[in-house]
Design a protein around this motif. Structure first.
Motif, PDB file in Angstrom:
ATOM      1  N   LYS A 115      11.352  -2.252  -0.977  1.00 39.03           N
ATOM      2  CA  LYS A 115      11.365  -1.162  -1.960  1.00 39.03           C
ATOM      3  C   LYS A 115      10.597   0.051  -1.437  1.00 39.03           C
ATOM      4  CE  LYS A 115      11.393  -3.889  -6.273  1.00 39.03           C
ATOM      5  NZ  LYS A 115      10.581  -4.208  -7.470  1.00 39.03           N
ATOM      6  N   PHE A 116      11.067   1.219  -1.837  1.00 37.48           N
ATOM      7  CA  PHE A 116      10.338   2.468  -1.610  1.00 37.48           C
ATOM      8  C   PHE A 116      10.175   3.164  -2.957  1.00 37.48           C
ATOM      9  CE2 PHE A 116      10.373   7.105  -0.993  1.00 37.48           C
ATOM     10  CZ  PHE A 116       9.204   7.229  -0.244  1.00 37.48           C
ATOM     11  N   TYR A 117       8.936   3.376  -3.366  1.00 36.45           N
ATOM     12  CA  TYR A 117       8.636   4.023  -4.644  1.00 36.45           C
ATOM     13  C   TYR A 117       8.585   5.535  -4.431  1.00 36.45           C
ATOM     14  CZ  TYR A 117       7.549  -0.504  -6.728  1.00 36.45           C
ATOM     15  OH  TYR A 117       7.634  -1.791  -7.219  1.00 36.45           O
ATOM     16  N   TRP A 118       9.647   6.205  -4.867  1.00 37.96           N
ATOM     17  CA  TRP A 118       9.735   7.648  -4.661  1.00 37.96           C
ATOM     18  C   TRP A 118       8.971   8.443  -5.719  1.00 37.96           C
ATOM     19  CZ3 TRP A 118      12.269   9.972  -8.756  1.00 37.96           C
ATOM     20  CH2 TRP A 118      13.099   9.146  -9.528  1.00 37.96           C
TER      21      TRP A 118
ATOM     22  N   TRP B 260       8.954   4.461 -10.019  1.00 34.34           N
ATOM     23  CA  TRP B 260      10.415   4.406  -9.925  1.00 34.34           C
ATOM     24  C   TRP B 260      10.773   4.260  -8.451  1.00 34.34           C
ATOM     25  CZ3 TRP B 260      12.998   3.951 -14.380  1.00 34.34           C
ATOM     26  CH2 TRP B 260      12.346   4.349 -15.555  1.00 34.34           C
ATOM     27  N   TYR B 261      11.705   3.377  -8.172  1.00 34.27           N
ATOM     28  CA  TYR B 261      11.950   3.026  -6.778  1.00 34.27           C
ATOM     29  C   TYR B 261      13.435   2.960  -6.439  1.00 34.27           C
ATOM     30  CZ  TYR B 261      12.930  -1.681  -8.651  1.00 34.27           C
ATOM     31  OH  TYR B 261      13.452  -2.743  -9.353  1.00 34.27           O
ATOM     32  N   MET B 262      13.701   2.991  -5.133  1.00 30.66           N
ATOM     33  CA  MET B 262      14.992   2.638  -4.581  1.00 30.66           C
ATOM     34  C   MET B 262      14.762   1.433  -3.681  1.00 30.66           C
ATOM     35  SD  MET B 262      15.565   5.770  -1.869  1.00 30.66           S
ATOM     36  CE  MET B 262      15.437   6.984  -3.199  1.00 30.66           C
TER      37      MET B 262
ATOM     38  N   GLY C 107       0.834  -1.197   0.000  1.00 32.67           N
ATOM     39  CA  GLY C 107       0.000   0.000   0.000  1.00 32.67           C
ATOM     40  C   GLY C 107       0.866   1.242   0.000  1.00 32.67           C
ATOM     41  N   ASN C 108       0.364   2.295  -0.588  1.00 29.74           N
ATOM     42  CA  ASN C 108       1.063   3.573  -0.688  1.00 29.74           C
ATOM     43  C   ASN C 108       2.358   3.409  -1.476  1.00 29.74           C
ATOM     44  OD1 ASN C 108       1.436   6.283  -0.413  1.00 29.74           O
ATOM     45  ND2 ASN C 108       2.078   6.229   1.709  1.00 29.74           N
TER      46      ASN C 108
END
Length: 232
Positions: free
Chosen positions: A97-100, A108-110, A55-56
């Motif tokens: 993962k964190f989707y910035w 797009w993620y880091m 989520g998010n």
């Protein structure tokens, strides 16, 4: 290069064609995917995995790698030892993962990915450099090899939702790992001196910290998603 360009154009065309299809990459869902790019690595394997959207902007995933012996095992042009028999590899790669940057059908993620890998095989005629020496080369006609690796990789990538359920994820990154490797049961060992400019990690023995480059292309399918209309 021509074939790679063709594949990229096909993927872009598929993405454009699917733009009008309803779907949300960031709706809570689970996918199953495969990555065959590691078949070209010095230790060839296929990776299977799954990613869960939490989520998010966050997701968690787990990937498992299984070794696949490749004739000659030259991978991406690296002249690694030729595994004559008994080649096996198993690896576990948890990932967060964190989707910035996110849109409905792309993000797009880091990411941070852990690595645990165990590999073994019997090498044909080759050599390695003795522990604590950069110039003492041990040559052999055949030897058993084993290696374990524990590390962490930082990655950047992009993930897309194609059509209704197909996912496409490409990434690259850099990492460090604690690697321990050894050769044993040498056949006809001899010693010589050499001063190489660069050698792959399978030509060195002992415990050491190694850097490595990671990249891949995962193709997957959403196997579960939270029904629309419910809160995320």
């Amino acid at each position: 290069m021509k074939h790679i360009s063709t594949i990229i154009l096909i993927l872009l065309a598929s993405f454009a064609a699917s733009a009008q299809v309803s779907g949300d990459l960031f709706q809570k869902n689970i996918d199953a995917h495969i990555d065959i790019v590691p078949l070209g690595f010095p230790d060839p394997s296929i990776r299977f995995g799954s990613e869960m959207m939490l989520g998010n902007r966050w997701s968690a995933g787990l990937n498992l790698g299984v070794g696949v012996p490749i004739p000659g095992n030259r991978g991406l042009g690296f002249s690694e030892p030729r595994w004559t028999r008994g080649y096996r590899l198993f690896e576990v790669r948890p990932e967060i993962k964190f989707y910035w940057l996110k849109r409905e059908r792309m993000g797009w993620y880091m990411a941070a990915e852990g690595v645990f890998s165990a590999m073994a095989g019997t090498a044909g005629k080759s050599y390695y450099f003795a522990e604590h020496s950069d110039t003492l080369q041990v040559n052999f006609d055949q030897a058993d090899f084993q290696k374990t690796k524990i590390g962490m990789i930082g990655k950047l990538g992009g993930r897309f939702l194609l059509a209704e359920r197909i996912t496409l994820d490409f990434f690259s990154g850099l990492g460090l790992s604690s690697t321990r490797s050894s050769y044993g049961n040498l056949v006809n060992p001899t010693e010589s001196r050499s001063d190489p400019f660069f050698e792959g990690e399978n030509y060195n023995v002992g415990k050491r910290i190694t850097g490595h480059l990671s990249f891949g292309l995962r193709v997957g399918m959403v196997i579960w998603k939270k029904p629309t209309g419910l809160s995320r």
